[in-house]
Design a protein around this motif. Structure first.
Motif, PDB file in Angstrom:
ATOM      1  N   LEU A 168       0.825  -1.206   0.000  1.00  0.00           N
ATOM      2  CA  LEU A 168       0.000   0.000   0.000  1.00  0.00           C
ATOM      3  C   LEU A 168       0.862   1.261   0.000  1.00  0.00           C
ATOM      4  O   LEU A 168       0.527   2.256  -0.652  1.00  0.00           O
ATOM      5  N   LYS A 169       1.979   1.197   0.720  1.00  0.00           N
ATOM      6  CA  LYS A 169       2.904   2.335   0.704  1.00  0.00           C
ATOM      7  C   LYS A 169       3.493   2.535  -0.689  1.00  0.00           C
ATOM      8  O   LYS A 169       3.656   3.673  -1.149  1.00  0.00           O
ATOM      9  N   ARG A 170       3.833   1.426  -1.363  1.00  0.00           N
ATOM     10  CA  ARG A 170       4.370   1.532  -2.726  1.00  0.00           C
ATOM     11  C   ARG A 170       3.359   2.168  -3.658  1.00  0.00           C
ATOM     12  O   ARG A 170       3.699   3.042  -4.459  1.00  0.00           O
ATOM     13  N   TYR A 171       2.107   1.739  -3.541  1.00  0.00           N
ATOM     14  CA  TYR A 171       1.051   2.348  -4.370  1.00  0.00           C
ATOM     15  C   TYR A 171       0.950   3.846  -4.107  1.00  0.00           C
ATOM     16  O   TYR A 171       0.780   4.643  -5.028  1.00  0.00           O
ATOM     17  N   TYR A 172       1.079   4.217  -2.837  1.00  0.00           N
ATOM     18  CA  TYR A 172       0.963   5.627  -2.476  1.00  0.00           C
ATOM     19  C   TYR A 172       2.058   6.450  -3.151  1.00  0.00           C
ATOM     20  O   TYR A 172       1.792   7.503  -3.752  1.00  0.00           O
ATOM     21  N   PHE A 173       3.302   5.983  -3.074  1.00  0.00           N
ATOM     22  CA  PHE A 173       4.412   6.755  -3.647  1.00  0.00           C
ATOM     23  C   PHE A 173       4.418   6.703  -5.174  1.00  0.00           C
ATOM     24  O   PHE A 173       4.783   7.678  -5.827  1.00  0.00           O
TER      25      PHE A 173
ATOM     26  N   LYS B 283      12.189  13.828  -6.205  1.00  0.00           N
ATOM     27  CA  LYS B 283      13.367  13.113  -5.723  1.00  0.00           C
ATOM     28  C   LYS B 283      13.074  12.403  -4.397  1.00  0.00           C
ATOM     29  O   LYS B 283      13.410  11.215  -4.214  1.00  0.00           O
ATOM     30  N   ASN B 284      12.424  13.107  -3.485  1.00  0.00           N
ATOM     31  CA  ASN B 284      12.106  12.520  -2.176  1.00  0.00           C
ATOM     32  C   ASN B 284      11.172  11.316  -2.314  1.00  0.00           C
ATOM     33  O   ASN B 284      11.376  10.279  -1.673  1.00  0.00           O
ATOM     34  N   ALA B 285      10.125  11.484  -3.148  1.00  0.00           N
ATOM     35  CA  ALA B 285       9.166  10.392  -3.341  1.00  0.00           C
ATOM     36  C   ALA B 285       9.834   9.190  -3.992  1.00  0.00           C
ATOM     37  O   ALA B 285       9.553   8.034  -3.638  1.00  0.00           O
ATOM     38  N   THR B 286      10.712   9.434  -4.962  1.00  0.00           N
ATOM     39  CA  THR B 286      11.409   8.352  -5.647  1.00  0.00           C
ATOM     40  C   THR B 286      12.310   7.595  -4.680  1.00  0.00           C
ATOM     41  O   THR B 286      12.390   6.353  -4.714  1.00  0.00           O
ATOM     42  N   GLU B 287      12.989   8.323  -3.792  1.00  0.00           N
ATOM     43  CA  GLU B 287      13.859   7.679  -2.803  1.00  0.00           C
ATOM     44  C   GLU B 287      13.048   6.834  -1.819  1.00  0.00           C
ATOM     45  O   GLU B 287      13.455   5.732  -1.433  1.00  0.00           O
ATOM     46  N   GLU B 288      11.897   7.352  -1.413  1.00  0.00           N
ATOM     47  CA  GLU B 288      11.028   6.591  -0.502  1.00  0.00           C
ATOM     48  C   GLU B 288      10.535   5.312  -1.168  1.00  0.00           C
ATOM     49  O   GLU B 288      10.455   4.247  -0.531  1.00  0.00           O
ATOM     50  N   LEU B 289      10.209   5.416  -2.453  1.00  0.00           N
ATOM     51  CA  LEU B 289       9.738   4.237  -3.178  1.00  0.00           C
ATOM     52  C   LEU B 289      10.846   3.193  -3.287  1.00  0.00           C
ATOM     53  O   LEU B 289      10.590   1.988  -3.149  1.00  0.00           O
ATOM     54  N   LYS B 290      12.073   3.628  -3.529  1.00  0.00           N
ATOM     55  CA  LYS B 290      13.201   2.700  -3.652  1.00  0.00           C
ATOM     56  C   LYS B 290      13.399   1.902  -2.367  1.00  0.00           C
ATOM     57  O   LYS B 290      13.754   0.716  -2.386  1.00  0.00           O
ATOM     58  N   LYS B 291      13.167   2.548  -1.222  1.00  0.00           N
ATOM     59  CA  LYS B 291      13.321   1.857   0.063  1.00  0.00           C
ATOM     60  C   LYS B 291      12.327   0.703   0.207  1.00  0.00           C
ATOM     61  O   LYS B 291      12.556  -0.245   0.968  1.00  0.00           O
ATOM     62  N   LEU B 292      11.189   0.831  -0.504  1.00  0.00           N
ATOM     63  CA  LEU B 292      10.126  -0.160  -0.378  1.00  0.00           C
ATOM     64  C   LEU B 292      10.211  -1.272  -1.418  1.00  0.00           C
ATOM     65  O   LEU B 292       9.439  -2.227  -1.362  1.00  0.00           O
ATOM     66  N   MET B 293      11.125  -1.129  -2.353  1.00  0.00           N
ATOM     67  CA  MET B 293      11.219  -2.101  -3.446  1.00  0.00           C
ATOM     68  C   MET B 293      12.071  -3.308  -3.025  1.00  0.00           C
ATOM     69  O   MET B 293      12.917  -3.228  -2.156  1.00  0.00           O
TER      70      MET B 293
END
Length: 610
Positions: free
Chosen positions: A562-567, A600-610
C-alpha cells in the motif's frame, strides 16, 4: 432478553441456512455457493460464533432475519413470526399491542383513501376528475383503483380524521403522523398544530400484497402545475406499514392475471399500470419510478419466472431498466425488454395506439439481445477500444445468466459480432468471472437497500485496503502496528478510509478491540456496521488458517504494498505537474525546483520499499 434475541439464541444460523443450501465447514466458519446470485466459487460465508452471514460476490449479508427476508421475500414482521414458530418462542411483546397499533394505522389509511375518493367525486375534485377522464381513463377504472383528490386546504384531512372513528377512541395526531398523512407545523398563533401532507393533488392509493392500503402517490393538480414550481409527484414516507422496497403497485390486482399469463409486465409509473389495466392488459405492475428490488422480485417469483420490463424511454427510465436487469437475472428470472415504438412511456403509447403496445409486449426482446443492441448502436465497432468496451459490458451481463448453455451462446455471438477469436473471448470471460471473487460493497442507504446495483470490482489498492482491515479485525493485537505504520492517506476506497478513521478514534479511546464493543460504538451508523460484519467475515474467509506469525508477515507485506502504491501515485502526480509547468512560456522556476525536490524525495522513498 428480547424476543428477537431469544430467537437468535435458540436458532443456529448454520442449521437454518443449511435448510436452503449445502454448506461446508472451513475452519471455524462455513462457506457455500450464494443462493442470491449465480457463482461457481463459494463466496457466501457464515460465522456461527457471530451468527452473521455475508456474500462477497453480491454484497448481501446480515443475520437470520435478513436471510429469511431475502430468501422467502418476507417483511420483517413475517420473518419474525416464521422464525419465532421455528424457535418455539411466543411473541408476547409483538402480539396484541403491536397488532392493534398497526391495525389502527391501516384503518386510518383506508379511511383517508375513502375521503380522497369522495372528494374527487365532489365539486372540489371536478377538475381533477376531468383531467383523469381526458387522460383516457374510464369512470369505472377511476372507481376500481380508488383514485382520489386531496383538497388544496391546509388541514382538511386532519380535521376529518380527528372526528373518527365515530365509535371508540378517536384517531390521534400522532397516529396520523405515523401513517404519513400529516406533518407538524412550525407556525403558531391560533393555527392548527398540524397540516396535511398532501394538498391540491390527485391521489393514487398504494396497496400491499394483502390488499391493505398502505401509502399514496400524489400528483400535483393541473391548475397548480401551471402556476406553482413544486414537485410533480410526492409519495408517502416510509412507515411501520409501508416499506416501498417490498411493495409493487397493482400487484394486489394483477396477481391472478400474472399466474394465468405466466408473465408479469413491469412498468415504471402508477399511471402506466392503471392505463394498462384500463386497456385490458391485467398482468401489469409498477415499480413506482425505481429499479426493482430483491424483495419485489421475490414477490413476483411467487406467480411467475417470466418478466418483461417496459420502463420510460428517458435516461432515468433506461437506468432503472439496467439496474432492474441485473437484479432480475441474479434471481434467475427470465427477463425480456419491451421497446416502445411510440410514446415516451406505456401510458402515452396506449393512448396513441393501444394495439401497438400490445404487440410490443409480444415482441419483447430477450434481455441480452436488447442490451447488446443498446450498448453498440452508436459505436464504431471497427475501433478496438469500442470493441473492448462492448465486450466488457456484455461480460457483466452474461455473468449474471445462470444457464451455461445461454452463456456459451452469447460468448460465441459476441466473438462473431466483435470479430474476436471465440477461444480468446472465453478465456477473457473466465478471467473476468474469477475476478468477481473480490467485490466491493456499494451500500448507499435505504434506496440502495431498495435500488441495488451490481457491485463494482475493486481495484488492487482497494482490495488490499480492505484485506488489511479484515486482517487486524481477526488479529486485533496488530492494530497498534497498523496505526503506527500506515497513515490514512495510504488507504484506498472511501468506505475503507472512513472505517479506518473510525477505527483510529475508537481504538485510541478504548485502548483495546472487541467486536461487541465496536459494534455498540457504531450502532448509529448502519453503513459502517454492515462494513464491520463484511470485514469480519472477510478476515475469517481469507485468514482462517493463519497463525499469529503468518498474520504478522501478511500485515507487513500488505502495508508495504500500500505504501508503494501511495508513492507511485504521488510520483505520477508530480510528473504530471512538471509536464504542465514546462509547457508554460515563463514557468515559475521556484515552483519547478520544489516539484523536482518532491519528486526526488518520493522516488527515494519508493526505492526503500522495493
Amino acid at each position: 432478553m428480547s424476543e428477537i434475541d431469544d430467537i437468535k439464541a435458540k436458532l443456529n444460523i448454520v442449521d437454518l441456512i443449511r435448510e436452503y443450501i449445502p454448506v461446508k465447514a472451513v475452519g471455524a466458519n462455513f462457506q457455500a455457493l450464494c443462493p442470491f446470485h449465480n457463482e461457481k466459487t463459494p463466496s457466501f460465508v457464515i460465522s456461527p460464533d457471530k451468527q452473521i452471514w455475508h456474500c462477497f460476490g453480491c454484497g448481501r449479508g446480515g443475520d437470520i432475519f435478513s436471510f429469511i427476508m431475502e430468501k422467502e421475500g418476507l417483511d420483517f414482521s413475517e420473518a419474525l413470526h416464521l422464525l419465532a414458530t421455528k424457535a418455539g418462542v411466543e411473541l408476547r411483546q409483538h402480539a396484541s399491542r403491536d397488532k392493534s397499533k398497526l391495525n389502527r394505522l391501516l384503518d386510518i389509511m383506508k379511511l383517508a383513501g375513502k375521503y380522497y375518493a369522495h372528494v374527487l367525486e365532489s365539486q372540489t375534485g371536478k377538475s381533477a376528475q376531468d383531467y383523469l377522464l381526458k387522460r383516457g381513463l374510464k369512470a369505472e377504472t377511476i372507481t376500481d383503483w380508488s383514485l382520489g383528490y386531496a383538497p388544496d386546504k391546509g388541514d382538511s384531512l386532519y380535521n376529518f380524521l380527528s372526528q373518527r372513528p365515530q365509535i371508540g377512541p378517536k384517531y390521534t395526531a400522532a397516529e396520523m403522523e405515523a401513517a404519513g398523512l400529516i406533518l407538524k407545523s412550525s407556525r403558531t398563533g391560533g393555527r392548527s398544530p398540524y397540516y396535511d401532507r398532501f394538498r391540491g393533488r390527485i391521489m393514487f392509493p398504494i396497496w400491499d400484497f394483502n390488499n391493505n392500503l398502505v401509502a399514496f402517490t400524489a400528483r400535483i393538480s393541473p391548475e397548480k402545475e401551471k402556476t406553482e414550481k413544486t414537485a410533480k409527484y410526492i409519495n408517502s414516507p416510509q412507515t411501520e406499514i409501508y416499506d416501498k422496497s417490498r411493495v409493487l403497485f397493482g400487484l394486489n390486482k394483477a396477481k391472478g392475471a400474472i399466474r394465468e399469463e405466466d408473465l408479469v409486465v413491469v412498468v415504471e409509473g402508477q399511471m402506466d399500470a392503471i392505463s394498462c389495466h384500463n386497456h385490458g392488459i391485467y398482468n401489469v405492475v409498477a415499480s413506482s419510478g425505481t429499479a426493482l428490488t430483491r424483495a419485489q422480485i421475490a414477490l413476483l417469483k411467487r406467480f411467475t419466472k417470466n418478466i418483461a420490463l417496459a420502463f420510460d424511454m428517458d435516461a432515468a427510465g433506461q437506468q432503472a431498466v439496467d439496474r432492474g436487469i441485473r437484479e432480475v437475472l441474479a434471481q434467475e428470472m427470465n427477463v425480456k425488454i419491451i421497446t416502445l415504438n411510440s410514446g415516451k412511456d406505456p401510458d402515452e403509447s396506449l393512448r396513441q395506439n393501444p394495439n401497438e403496445f400490445k404487440e410490443a409486449i409480444k415482441a419483447a426482446q430477450p434481455m441480452l439481445d436488447y442490451y447488446f443492441l443498446k450498448i453498440s448502436t452508436d459505436l464504431n465497432l471497427d475501433k478496438l477500444d469500442n470493441k473492448i468496451l462492448v465486450r466488457n459490458k456484455m461480460f457483466a451481463m452474461i455473468q449474471l445468466v445462470p444457464n451455461k448453455v445461454e452463456q456459451g451462446y452469447w460468448l460465441k455471438k459476441i466473438s462473431e459480432e466483435l470479430d474476436f477469436s471465440e477461444s480468446d473471448i472465453r478465456e477473457e470471460f473466465v478471467k473476468y468471472s474469477t475476478s468477481l471473487n473480490y467485490r466491493g460493497d456499494n451500500i448507499q442507504g435505504e434506496e440502495i437497500k431498495n435500488n441495488e446495483k451490481a457491485e463494482p470490482i475493486l481495484s488492487r489498492e482497494e482490495m488490499l485496503s480492505e484485506l488489511v482491515l479484515a486482517l487486524v479485525i481477526k488479529f486485533p493485537q496488530f492494530i497498534p502496528y497498523l496505526l503506527d505504520n500506515l497513515d490514512i492517506d495510504r488507504f484506498y476506497g472511501e468506505r475503507n478510509v472512513t472505517f479506518y478513521k473510525t477505527l483510529i478514534i475508537y481504538y485510541n479511546k478504548a485502548a483495546l478491540f472487541s467486536y461487541e464493543d465496536i459494534k455498540d460504538y457504531l450502532k448509529n451508523d448502519d453503513d459502517l456496521l454492515k462494513l464491520l460484519d463484511r470485514l469480519l467475515l472477510l478476515g475469517e474467509k481469507e485468514y482462517y488458517n493463519h497463525n499469529v506469525n503468518e498474520a504478522r508477515e501478511e500485515l507487513i507485506k500488505i502495508s508495504q504494498e500500500l505504501k508503494r502504491y501511495y508513492f507511485q501515485k504521488k510520483i505520477k502526480g508530480i510528473e504530471k505537474e512538471i509536464i504542465i509547468l514546462e509547457k508554460q512560456d515563463n514557468f515559475d522556476k521556484e515552483k519547478m525546483g520544489e516539484l523536482m525536490a518532491n519528486l526526488k524525495n518520493a522516488t527515494e522513498e519508493l526505492k526503500k520499499l522495493m
